[in-house]
Write a protein that holds these residues in place. Structure first.
Motif, short mmCIF file in Angstrom:
data_model
loop_
_atom_site.label_atom_id
_atom_site.label_comp_id
_atom_site.label_asym_id
_atom_site.label_seq_id
_atom_site.Cartn_x
_atom_site.Cartn_y
_atom_site.Cartn_z
N TRP A 293 0.87 -1.18 0.00
CA TRP A 293 0.00 0.00 0.00
C TRP A 293 0.90 1.23 0.00
O TRP A 293 1.62 1.49 0.96
CB TRP A 293 -0.91 0.01 1.22
CG TRP A 293 -1.76 -1.23 1.33
CD1 TRP A 293 -1.50 -2.34 2.07
CD2 TRP A 293 -2.98 -1.48 0.64
NE1 TRP A 293 -2.49 -3.28 1.91
CE2 TRP A 293 -3.42 -2.78 1.02
CE3 TRP A 293 -3.76 -0.75 -0.27
CZ2 TRP A 293 -4.59 -3.35 0.53
CZ3 TRP A 293 -4.93 -1.31 -0.76
CH2 TRP A 293 -5.34 -2.60 -0.36
N GLN A 294 0.91 1.96 -1.11
CA GLN A 294 1.77 3.13 -1.22
C GLN A 294 1.19 4.30 -0.42
O GLN A 294 -0.01 4.57 -0.48
CB GLN A 294 1.93 3.53 -2.69
CG GLN A 294 2.63 2.47 -3.52
CD GLN A 294 2.66 2.81 -5.00
OE1 GLN A 294 2.09 3.83 -5.42
NE2 GLN A 294 3.30 1.98 -5.81
N TYR A 295 2.06 4.96 0.33
CA TYR A 295 1.63 6.10 1.15
C TYR A 295 1.67 7.37 0.32
O TYR A 295 2.70 7.74 -0.24
CB TYR A 295 2.54 6.25 2.37
CG TYR A 295 2.24 7.47 3.19
CD1 TYR A 295 1.12 7.52 4.02
CD2 TYR A 295 3.06 8.59 3.15
CE1 TYR A 295 0.84 8.64 4.79
CE2 TYR A 295 2.79 9.72 3.90
CZ TYR A 295 1.67 9.74 4.72
OH TYR A 295 1.38 10.87 5.46
N LEU A 312 -3.70 5.69 7.60
CA LEU A 312 -3.80 4.68 6.54
C LEU A 312 -3.96 3.29 7.13
O LEU A 312 -4.79 2.49 6.65
CB LEU A 312 -2.56 4.75 5.65
CG LEU A 312 -2.44 3.68 4.56
CD1 LEU A 312 -3.61 3.75 3.59
CD2 LEU A 312 -1.11 3.83 3.79
N LEU A 316 -7.11 0.68 6.58
CA LEU A 316 -6.91 -0.68 6.07
C LEU A 316 -7.51 -1.72 7.02
O LEU A 316 -8.16 -2.68 6.57
CB LEU A 316 -5.41 -0.95 5.87
CG LEU A 316 -4.74 -0.20 4.71
CD1 LEU A 316 -3.22 -0.34 4.78
CD2 LEU A 316 -5.24 -0.73 3.36
N VAL A 326 3.36 -1.11 3.98
CA VAL A 326 3.15 0.30 3.66
C VAL A 326 4.46 0.85 3.10
O VAL A 326 5.50 0.76 3.75
CB VAL A 326 2.70 1.11 4.89
CG1 VAL A 326 2.62 2.59 4.56
CG2 VAL A 326 1.36 0.60 5.40
N ALA A 562 1.41 0.14 -9.52
CA ALA A 562 0.19 0.09 -8.71
C ALA A 562 -1.04 -0.20 -9.58
O ALA A 562 -1.12 0.23 -10.73
CB ALA A 562 0.01 1.41 -7.96
N PHE A 593 -0.78 -1.33 -4.58
CA PHE A 593 -1.89 -0.39 -4.71
C PHE A 593 -1.40 1.02 -4.44
O PHE A 593 -0.67 1.26 -3.47
CB PHE A 593 -3.01 -0.74 -3.73
CG PHE A 593 -3.69 -2.06 -4.01
CD1 PHE A 593 -4.82 -2.12 -4.79
CD2 PHE A 593 -3.17 -3.24 -3.49
CE1 PHE A 593 -5.44 -3.33 -5.05
CE2 PHE A 593 -3.77 -4.45 -3.73
CZ PHE A 593 -4.92 -4.51 -4.52
N PRO A 596 -6.32 3.32 -2.85
CA PRO A 596 -7.08 2.24 -2.19
C PRO A 596 -8.42 2.04 -2.88
O PRO A 596 -9.02 2.99 -3.39
CB PRO A 596 -7.25 2.74 -0.76
CG PRO A 596 -6.21 3.80 -0.58
CD PRO A 596 -6.02 4.42 -1.92
N THR A 609 -11.47 -6.90 -4.32
CA THR A 609 -10.06 -6.74 -3.96
C THR A 609 -9.67 -7.72 -2.87
O THR A 609 -8.60 -8.35 -2.93
CB THR A 609 -9.80 -5.30 -3.51
OG1 THR A 609 -10.14 -4.39 -4.56
CG2 THR A 609 -8.34 -5.10 -3.14
#
Length: 719
Positions: A293-295, A312, A316, A326, A562, A593, A596, A609
């Motif tokens: 999960w990209q910040y 975040l 999640l 992350v 992503a 991703f 989100p 997902t």
């Protein structure tokens, strides 16, 4: 006399009488006989010329092996490679910069050696062909070496695409499979950043080309090389102009395209293949088992980043997606690093005054400054708990950063950055380049001291921030070549990428790099180039060709861009694009991703997902584990084209929207907007394929027409 035996008279005319009689008889006919002789002579001459023009082949064998041979074609000046005994055409190479119609002589310069052929075009170039030891049983290899005889001669060999599909070579912005659909002007065959140079070559590149006729072309790394691609016509290898450099490469012939790839080792000679996270191979690392999960939250300060990360993670967890990694970008990593410890000096500057203003570029230099307290360790672990944390670094330092400025005054640390070659008696000058819009210096990877300092800094930063993974950007490219500055011999071509990748591999499990060349055997994840958020080949349609390209070259442990694409395109927030992208990424090594699913799409996409993440963990990861072991032992790609099971079927050579996982799973997603059906090629005549959606069984070597797949479905078949 009449009673004497007739045998006494032999019946022979005395010679004098015969000669005299002949002369007497032919004297009146001299003119006629002479005309007849002249006519016969002209008739024979015309016949020989006609036979040469009509009957004699314009091709001449110049070197024969056991399974193949090479011919010279006079008309166009081309080398032909043919398989024996039937003479099956394998390859045609158009030769540049030498007289095309001048044929090699029947007896060449190294005629005494049946394993070589040598010929010289006076004042132009010298050609040497040689039979070489085969790389594996069932293959035959030839060395081709051109040597210029004048500095201004540019050597250029062009490999025809007529009836041959080509794979391998460089990654490009709009990746194609095969390479025949690509187009590129002549440019150095060196890895690069497609974001800053979209017309150049991408970050993953090898000097290896594979043809559908079972031929491979391999160029040694020390050969200065330019590559051009003319769509559906040819690709050309040439030497830089004015440098009088030889052009040499190796051709290998196998029975078919799959055999040719199996015979090719994807690791350098003597190097063992090692997948990333070998210590965790039994259950694979979180990077394979769970998504990234990209910040993209606020990065103005360390406090804001911490709050953004916690927010975040809470979201999640609320959406039951509480497992994974992350990923923090380079800027966020620098801001957090600045808050870990007071600024410290780079090596060689321990006596310098420490400025009061903190800078993320000069952190974590001395061991005593890098050991976090127990409280710091607890805070670091809490940044992304219960998820893992990935941080991002690069080998660049801004020219305004205290780290770089002090290194110029420090003497010892001045050699830590790439520099121009100094004049006699002069001092070295840092080679400045641009990175993310800023003027920067780049780490000198030829200095053991610089590499040691850089790796120690990365280790301690990872420890201080509690990160499980470290991603390194900016590994690709040749800074000297970009500025037309002579490079040290060890950094010519893609030397920088190769040296830095080998050094970063020593950091252990969980290292991600942005490029690869001659490094597919190292235990590293490779980050794919960003793709546009659209349906084109710079977006979704380029994903599967990139997967096949990376895996063919040995880079099986890659991280795709992503889901939905990370470069703004023509379809931002397109739920259909997000879903079709998600369906492909489910079957790749890592799911990543940027946006989100709860922000881009409806609730059903969020549920889908979750299902895809679970399917990846339960179905795909065991396959990755199984075929990574095969890759380690045999070098076979994990993600394979359909021709892997149908190596002689031309229909399989151009399929760019399907892929195999090993030999047993076929994935055939939909990549056209608004489409809910497609044709599916099932490879492997004699095999049976089970449709996982309908439980129906189909024969291999056939095509399913108008196969239906709703937006929630992805066609998957198990052999």
């Amino acid at each position: 006399d009449r009673t004497m035996p007739l045998s006494r008279h032999t019946g022979q005319i005395p010679e004098s009488t015969w000669t005299l009689g002949f002369r007497e008889m032919t004297e009146p006919w001299k003119g006629a006989v002479g005309c007849l002789g002249v006519a016969v002579f002209f008739a024979m001459t015309i016949g020989i010329i006609s036979w040469q023009a009509v009957e004699q082949s314009p091709e001449e064998w110049v070197l024969r092996g056991r399974d193949a041979g090479m011919l010279w074609e006079r008309g166009r000046g081309a080398l032909l490679l043919r398989a024996l005994p039937a003479g099956r055409p394998v390859l045609a190479i158009a030769v540049g910069s030498v007289p095309a119609t001048e044929p090699p002589p029947p007896r060449d310069r190294c005629w005494h050696d049946g394993g070589q052929f040598c010929y010289s075009w006076e004042e132009d170039a010298e050609l040497r062909l040689s039979l070489e030891p085969p790389a594996a049983a069932g293959t035959e290899c030839y060395g081709v070496r051109w040597t210029p005889l004048r500095p201004e001669v540019t050597l250029k060999d062009c490999f025809s695409m007529a009836n041959v599909s080509w794979y391998g070579g460089p990654s490009i912005r709009a990746q194609r499979w095969p390479l025949n659909d690509a187009e590129s002007p002549a440019q150095p065959l060196v890895s690069g950043d497609l974001g800053t140079n979209p017309g150049g070559f991408g970050p993953v590149l090898e000097r290896y080309f594979l043809g559908s006729t079972g031929v491979t072309v391999t160029v040694a790394p020390e050969v200065p090389l330019l590559l051009s691609v003319e769509s559906h016509r040819q690709f050309c290898l040439e030497t830089p102009a004015g440098r009088a450099e030889p052009l040499h490469y190796q051709l290998c012939v196998s029975a078919d395209v799959a055999a040719a790839r199996r015979h090719t080792a994807s690791a350098p000679a003597g190097a063992a293949r090692t997948p990333p996270d070998t210590a965790l191979l039994g259950n694979f690392s979180p990077l394979c088992r769970s998504p990234i999960w990209q910040y993209h939250g606020p990065e103005g300060s360390a406090a804001k980043i911490r709050r953004g990360l916690r927010s975040l993670v809470r979201r999640l967890k609320r959406h039951r997606l509480q497992e994974g990694v992350v990923a923090l970008g380079e800027r966020g990593t620098a801001v957090l690093a600045a808050a870990v410890r007071p600024p410290c000096r780079p090596p060689g500057t321990w006596g310098a005054r420490v400025p009061s203003a903190p800078s993320p570029h000069c952190r974590l230099c001395r061991p005593q400054d890098l050991v976090p307290s127990e409280r710091g360790k607890r805070q670091a672990r809490a940044l992304a708990e219960p998820l893992e944390l990935s941080i991002t670094l690069s080998p660049y330092a801004g020219v305004t950063s205290p780290l770089f400025l002090r290194s110029l005054r420090g003497g010892e640390a001045a050699g830590y950055w790439l520099s121009r070659q100094p004049r006699a008696g002069g001092s070295s000058i840092p080679l400045l380049t641009t990175w993310k819009g800023q003027l920067c210096a780049r780490l000198n990877v030829t200095s053991e001291a610089a590499l040691g300092w850089y790796l120690a800094r990365a280790r301690r930063l990872r420890q201080a921030l509690g990160a499980t993974y470290v991603a390194f950007e900016g590994v690709e490219g040749n800074s000297f070549l970009e500025q037309d500055v002579p490079a040290p011999a060890e950094l010519s071509g893609d030397g920088y990428t190769e040296v830095l990748a080998a050094a970063l591999a020593t950091l252990g499990n969980g290292t991600v790099i942005s490029a690869g060349t001659r490094s597919s055997h190292l235990p590293l994840f490779v980050q794919m180039s960003p793709l546009r958020s659209d349906w084109s080949h710079t977006g979704l349609k380029g994903l599967i060709p990139s997967v096949l390209h990376y895996s063919l070259l040995g880079y099986n442990f890659f991280i795709p861009d992503a889901v939905g694409g990370s470069v703004a395109g023509a379809a931002p927030g397109d739920a259909e694009l997000f879903v079709r992208w998600l369906q492909i990424v489910t079957f790749l090594p890592v799911m990543a991703f940027g946006t989100p699913p709860w922000l881009c799409c409806d609730a059903w996409v969020l549920n889908l997902t979750r299902q895809c993440i679970q399917r990846h963990r339960d179905f795909v990861v065991p396959l990755l584990l199984k075929y990574s072991e095969e890759w380690q032992s045999l070098g076979y790609p994990i993600f394979r084209p359909t021709w892997w099971l149908s190596p002689t079927d031309p229909a399989a050579f151009t399929i760019e929207d399907e892929f195999l996982i090993g030999d047993e799973v076929l994935v055939a997603p939909i990549t056209e907007k608004g489409q809910t059906w497609r044709d599916i090629y099932l490879p492997g005549e004699g095999h049976l394929w089970l449709d996982t959606n309908t439980a129906r069984v189909f024969d291999g070597g056939t095509t399913l027409r108008n196969y239906s797949a709703s937006l929630a479905e992805v066609p998957v078949f198990v052999k």
